[in-house]
Design a protein around this motif. Sequence first.
Motif, mmCIF file in Angstrom:
data_model
loop_
_atom_site.group_PDB
_atom_site.id
_atom_site.type_symbol
_atom_site.label_atom_id
_atom_site.label_comp_id
_atom_site.label_asym_id
_atom_site.label_seq_id
_atom_site.Cartn_x
_atom_site.Cartn_y
_atom_site.Cartn_z
ATOM 1 N N GLN A 160 36.286 -1.770 8.773
ATOM 2 C CA GLN A 160 35.661 -0.992 9.696
ATOM 3 C C GLN A 160 34.104 -0.237 9.358
ATOM 4 O OE1 GLN A 160 37.941 1.949 11.841
ATOM 5 N NE2 GLN A 160 39.960 1.078 11.328
ATOM 6 N N MET A 161 33.907 0.164 8.308
ATOM 7 C CA MET A 161 32.715 0.597 7.800
ATOM 8 C C MET A 161 31.717 -0.549 7.888
ATOM 9 S SD MET A 161 31.974 2.545 4.281
ATOM 10 C CE MET A 161 32.063 1.301 3.038
ATOM 11 N N GLY A 162 32.341 -1.836 7.221
ATOM 12 C CA GLY A 162 31.349 -2.606 7.136
ATOM 13 C C GLY A 162 30.761 -3.225 8.458
ATOM 14 N N ILE A 163 31.727 -3.115 9.600
ATOM 15 C CA ILE A 163 31.208 -3.451 10.812
ATOM 16 C C ILE A 163 30.498 -2.525 11.704
ATOM 17 C CG2 ILE A 163 32.367 -3.990 13.137
ATOM 18 C CD1 ILE A 163 34.791 -5.386 11.921
ATOM 19 N N LEU A 164 30.691 -1.267 11.217
ATOM 20 C CA LEU A 164 30.118 -0.422 11.991
ATOM 21 C C LEU A 164 28.777 -0.045 11.387
ATOM 22 C CD1 LEU A 164 32.826 2.065 12.895
ATOM 23 C CD2 LEU A 164 31.876 0.406 14.558
ATOM 24 N N ASP A 165 28.615 -0.387 10.190
ATOM 25 C CA ASP A 165 27.381 -0.317 9.259
ATOM 26 C C ASP A 165 26.522 1.194 9.604
ATOM 27 O OD1 ASP A 165 25.486 -1.376 7.685
ATOM 28 O OD2 ASP A 165 24.237 -2.077 9.364
ATOM 29 N N PRO A 166 27.197 2.074 8.904
ATOM 30 C CA PRO A 166 26.771 3.516 8.994
ATOM 31 C C PRO A 166 25.683 3.722 8.128
ATOM 32 C CG PRO A 166 28.675 3.695 7.847
ATOM 33 C CD PRO A 166 28.766 2.132 8.482
ATOM 34 N N LYS A 167 24.973 4.845 8.209
ATOM 35 C CA LYS A 167 23.808 5.336 7.406
ATOM 36 C C LYS A 167 24.516 6.314 6.325
ATOM 37 C CE LYS A 167 19.830 5.437 10.365
ATOM 38 N NZ LYS A 167 19.698 6.386 11.654
ATOM 39 N N LEU A 168 25.318 7.040 6.601
ATOM 40 C CA LEU A 168 26.091 7.780 5.786
ATOM 41 C C LEU A 168 27.702 7.468 5.808
ATOM 42 C CD1 LEU A 168 26.238 10.249 3.607
ATOM 43 C CD2 LEU A 168 26.387 11.522 5.642
ATOM 44 N N ALA A 182 42.931 -4.201 -5.730
ATOM 45 C CA ALA A 182 42.475 -3.881 -4.237
ATOM 46 C C ALA A 182 41.518 -2.623 -4.787
ATOM 47 C CB ALA A 182 43.704 -3.203 -3.500
ATOM 48 N N LEU A 183 41.523 -1.808 -5.703
ATOM 49 C CA LEU A 183 40.549 -1.032 -6.236
ATOM 50 C C LEU A 183 39.171 -1.568 -6.409
ATOM 51 C CD1 LEU A 183 40.306 2.034 -6.560
ATOM 52 C CD2 LEU A 183 40.762 1.601 -9.010
ATOM 53 N N ARG A 184 39.306 -2.674 -7.091
ATOM 54 C CA ARG A 184 38.033 -3.426 -7.467
ATOM 55 C C ARG A 184 37.441 -3.892 -6.329
ATOM 56 N NH1 ARG A 184 40.275 -7.484 -10.591
ATOM 57 N NH2 ARG A 184 40.092 -8.758 -8.560
ATOM 58 N N VAL A 185 38.209 -4.723 -5.273
ATOM 59 C CA VAL A 185 37.551 -5.174 -4.063
ATOM 60 C C VAL A 185 36.991 -4.125 -3.392
ATOM 61 C CG1 VAL A 185 38.459 -6.344 -1.806
ATOM 62 C CG2 VAL A 185 39.542 -6.805 -4.255
ATOM 63 N N VAL A 186 37.781 -3.044 -3.313
ATOM 64 C CA VAL A 186 37.159 -1.831 -2.426
ATOM 65 C C VAL A 186 35.916 -1.307 -2.853
ATOM 66 C CG1 VAL A 186 37.508 0.424 -1.673
ATOM 67 C CG2 VAL A 186 39.372 -1.145 -1.174
ATOM 68 N N GLY A 187 35.652 -1.199 -4.273
ATOM 69 C CA GLY A 187 34.720 -0.733 -4.963
ATOM 70 C C GLY A 187 33.581 -1.640 -4.646
ATOM 71 N N HIS A 188 33.687 -3.000 -4.895
ATOM 72 C CA HIS A 188 32.626 -3.970 -4.622
ATOM 73 C C HIS A 188 32.054 -3.862 -3.308
ATOM 74 C CE1 HIS A 188 32.625 -5.403 -8.689
ATOM 75 N NE2 HIS A 188 33.863 -6.200 -8.458
ATOM 76 N N GLY A 189 33.205 -3.626 -2.431
ATOM 77 C CA GLY A 189 32.907 -3.778 -0.910
ATOM 78 C C GLY A 189 32.000 -2.334 -0.659
ATOM 79 N N ILE A 190 32.313 -1.452 -1.099
ATOM 80 C CA ILE A 190 31.535 -0.241 -0.730
ATOM 81 C C ILE A 190 29.991 -0.364 -1.498
ATOM 82 C CG2 ILE A 190 31.095 2.271 -1.396
ATOM 83 C CD1 ILE A 190 33.965 2.405 -1.646
ATOM 84 N N ASN A 191 29.869 -0.904 -2.489
ATOM 85 C CA ASN A 191 28.716 -1.378 -3.050
ATOM 86 C C ASN A 191 27.894 -2.177 -2.101
ATOM 87 O OD1 ASN A 191 28.885 0.300 -5.453
ATOM 88 N ND2 ASN A 191 29.852 -1.241 -6.771
ATOM 89 N N SER A 192 28.613 -3.297 -1.563
ATOM 90 C CA SER A 192 27.906 -4.228 -1.065
ATOM 91 C C SER A 192 27.277 -3.820 0.352
ATOM 92 C CB SER A 192 28.448 -5.696 -1.021
ATOM 93 O OG SER A 192 29.500 -5.524 -0.205
ATOM 94 N N ILE A 193 28.406 -2.930 0.956
ATOM 95 C CA ILE A 193 28.072 -2.497 2.309
ATOM 96 C C ILE A 193 26.907 -1.162 2.251
ATOM 97 C CG2 ILE A 193 28.893 -1.359 4.519
ATOM 98 C CD1 ILE A 193 31.419 -2.973 3.770
ATOM 99 N N MET A 194 27.242 -0.397 1.290
ATOM 100 C CA MET A 194 26.305 0.908 1.304
ATOM 101 C C MET A 194 25.556 1.072 0.330
ATOM 102 S SD MET A 194 27.588 2.257 4.046
ATOM 103 C CE MET A 194 27.022 3.940 3.866
#
Lengths: 255, 493
Positions: A160-168, A182-194
């Motif tokens: 959802q965060m990836g799709i909504l693409d927030p500033k914060l 999953a922790l690793r996947v989510v960690g990478h996800g956060i990095n690449s989106i935010m």
Amino acid sequence: MSLLNIENLSNAIGDKAILKGLSLSINAGEIHAIMGPNGAGKSTLAYTLGGRPGYDVTGGSVEFDGKDLLELEPHERAAAGLFLGFQYPVEIPGVSNLQFLRESLNNQRKARGQEALSGGEFIRLAKEKAGLLSLDMEMLKRPVNVGFSGGEKKRNEMVQMGILDPKLAILDETDSGLDIDALRVVGHGINSIMRKPDKAVLLITHYQRLLDYVQPDFVHVLAAGRIVKSGGPELALELEREGYAHIVEAEGASA
Amino acid sequence: MSEEVEIRDAEARAAAARVADYEHGWSSEIEQEFAPKGLSEDTVRFISAKKEEPEWMLEWRLKAYRYWLTMETPDWAKLNIPPIDYQDAYYYAAPKQKDKLQSLDEVDPEILRVYEKLGIPIEEQKVLAGVEGARKVAVDAVFDSVSVATTFRKELEDAGVIFRSISEAIREFPELVKKWLGKVVPMHDNYFAALNCAVFSDGTFVYVPEGVRCPMELSTYFRINAENTGQFERTLIVADKGAYVSYLEGCTAPQRDENQLHAAVVELVTLDDAEIKYSTVQNWYPGDAEGKGGIYNFVTKRALCQGKNSKVSWTQVETGSAITWKYPSCVLNGENSVGEFYSVAVTNNYQQADTGTKMIHNGKGSRSTIISKGISAGRSDNTYRGLVRVAPQAEGVRNFTQCDSLLLGDQCGAHTVPYIEVRNPSATIEHEATTSKISDDQLFYAMQRGLDQESAVALIVNGFAKEVLQQLPMEFAVEAQKLLGISLEGSVG
Ligand SMILES: Nc1ncnc2c1ncn2[C@@H]1O[C@H](COP(=O)(O)OP(=O)(O)OP(=O)(O)O)[C@@H](O)[C@H]1O
Ligand SMILES: [Mg+2]
């Protein structure tokens, strides 16, 4: 320039005071982590910033991207670029994730004076973000969080965060309930989106494990409704070794 | 000019004729087309004469009228019905030219806003709102965009499907009408059914012959024509052996109507292996936020699943009317016949709804499914009332009932009143019921993602009602979804 500037924020739920003069400033491009004992007020801070009804602000101010955040309705805060990753994501029976997100995104875009995404554009976007978080597209066709496992719910929050693409993004214990992979996947996800110069993240967590993947620039300790100590990444490691007791005592904070 | 147009569409033809009348300056004559105020044998005779009905039809109406005089208003439903003065109403007022508005500017802005939200084209808005001259435009529109309508009509006739106003059918197909009219809902069935029999104004007749699958959804293009179906609508649909038809009644747009009492009767008949899918979207004026005004909607709908393996599926979305009282039912006489009832009923402000179904299992192996979703907001009251009856001779009957209620706020009421009468031990009857509230968690979650409060409520409510909405024909499902949101505006926060 600071993206989020919280000054002396106090709030109450009913007549119970929770946040007691909390100050915190986050610049674009930074990642901050907040740690702290159970019941310290971490989720309360997240909800209050999100504008949740019942979380009454009793003092202080919050500026977000040049706006007075406290003046805005929850959906206006979302459209302004604020995203909350929920500690306990909510189920909405009968509403598919895709429908939910498409309406949410297009509402945000409308509020910002942007064109709505077409069905095709939206699906492409959703596919890309689901792929990033290794979440099967089929999951996105199912009702929002209904029957999702704990870890799936958290990954869904990140899609959802990836799709909504927030500033914060304020991510409340996004790591809890995730298995090791999953922790690793989510960690990478956060990095690449935010992890972008114009964005920032506030990670609420109890453990170092997520911070191994998403390295914070600053770590804060929230206890008894205030930030009682701030430092660099090494503070998280120190907390993991020694717990909160000595800091909370040293700073004279008491619940 | 209109006389030359070859129009096979009965309703459209009638409408066009009315426009022609008006153009030719016969308006003064038209204005006299009212039955005298009040209800008497003379009123019944007047209506029957206006419709050029055969003698048997008049006799039938008079019999119903005399029976009605002996009946009393029902008071068993969980409704608070103010007394109705039946003498203070008109029972026949065919072309309502008199009260046409001059332009959309004269229409209640509230109603216009709803039209806009539903995405209804301007010309259709005018017709719905009753704007002077709009009918002609709309009728033309029906012919242009819907020279489709004529094409449709041709296609139906080629397939052998009879699709007429009930008045026409009484004249053109008296034997067919006589055979079934009043057989499913007898005139003495209830107070409002008897009243309808006596004074019904018009309605629809459909006959699908043996083995024919009706080539289109009936009446999906009839939003405009729905205008004059009026107060005492009468519908009869017969699906002969192996036939199939899907029929949609009603309209998502709120319509102007001065008639306070609506008492329709709908009768469906399915013979062996036949199926009727009947969908309703009901959005009559519900009254204002203080509970003033609004339609009383007392409808009798019943299906006779006479043949083996026959099936009737009722789907309804009820959002309008101040008071709704209706129980679309199935009498499952045929062996292995199937009855389904899918309902969403929304009440807001001071609306009252008492709705549900009756599944009468007389046939061996007959099955029924009941899915009811009640949504209450404001100070409204929403009751599900349902009967499942299994006759002694009916072996192997199955029923599944699920009644869910959703409450918005704490001043509204939701009630579930199931009656179960099983006289054959082989029956399998399941009943599930839930009551829930829209949670603050859900609302905040949705708003945090960017939905304003009303969109969030609409989304959650649509999710709640999904199982029913997905039974609707596609194009109406979309409008019905919007409608749920609009009906609940202002109900939270
Ligand atoms: N709705 C409520 N009514 C009353 N008290 C509440 C409510 N919500 C939270 N609190 C209280 O506020 C305090 C802070 O709660 P909060 O959820 O913010 O803690 P937290 O730091 O997120 O804890 P954890 O690490 O366990 O998630 C707690 O004492 C909690 O009991
Ligand atoms: Mg918490």
